[in-house]
Scaffold this active site. Sequence first.
Site: not given
Length: 255
Positions: A145, A158
């Site tokens: 990401s 995350y």
Amino acid sequence: MYLPTFRLDQTTALVTGAGRGIGRALAIGMAEAGADVILVARTEADLQETASRIEALGRQAFVLTCDVTDRTQVIATVEKAYTLVNRIDTLVNNAGMNIRSKALDVTEDEWETIQQTNLKSAFLFSQEVGRRMQDTGGNIINIASVAGHVALRTGVVYATTKAALIQMTKVLALEWGPKNIRVNAIGPWYFKTPLTEPLLADPAYLKDIVDVTPLGRVGELTELVGPTVFLASDAGSYITGQTLFVDGGMTIKGF
Ligand SMILES: NC(=O)C1=CN([C@@H]2O[C@H](COP(=O)(O)OP(=O)(O)OC[C@H]3O[C@@H](n4cnc5c(N)ncnc54)[C@H](O)[C@@H]3O)[C@@H](O)[C@H]2O)C=CC1
Ligand SMILES: O=C(O)C(=O)C[C@H](O)C(=O)CO
């Protein structure tokens, strides 16, 4: 001929988290490029839906349910996969999740769940498939990401999993390059999926995203397929250890 092939004919891919969202889109896209696909996630009904779309394209799809955080299940799933196909050419470590908490509120349980789902699972699958790829060659694509590269509001846990995935990509590429195993990552910005739908439904949040994106919009799921097929195919044969950001230019934006 200078133009290499962007096709995946006569190859097999294994995609984790293939029941919906990005994983489903990548599995179907790789099948459109010619691959047979092993579909892995927890929910059989979701996987069957992905499988029927792949079979409609004339490709083979195999459904294997697995909790990717459970090492015993991962080992059994990979063993089963190799009874169904002779080799796995491409492993896509896509399964992931998020619980958005501010750093001071993160619980130990949240930390463990996110780390195990996003990071440990990718390592376990890489280890089990990578072990077999030592004899055959192949390639691994980790869905990271932009959150692993720049600081976002996604929450610290995350972000650390995605940064670690990017680094894992480099180290596995280094170790396994001599065995003709390429390891790359894709770093998506925002794409509408069950994971991000609630965020993108908030007009203020969507505006913040669009404002920092040179292309001025979130991505379409199909826009992740081309980069994945490129990295998996002969067209990407000299690319390893890299993270390809598919982000509408978000990560290059300055003042
Ligand atoms: N949607 C987005 O904008 C972005 C997503 N990503 C990453 O892309 C990947 C896919 O995300 P989305 O498709 O958006 O999410 P999603 O929530 O729509 O799909 C996630 C998939 O992973 C599976 N999964 C989750 N935990 C699992 C477990 N323990 N065992 C087996 N399967 C499990 C789910 O069943 C589902 O099939 C994730 O790694 C996410 O971090 C990265 C950047 C942006
Ligand atoms: O913002 C969240 O919450 C996320 O789940 C992050 C997105 O999935 C993401 O990685 C944006 O690039």
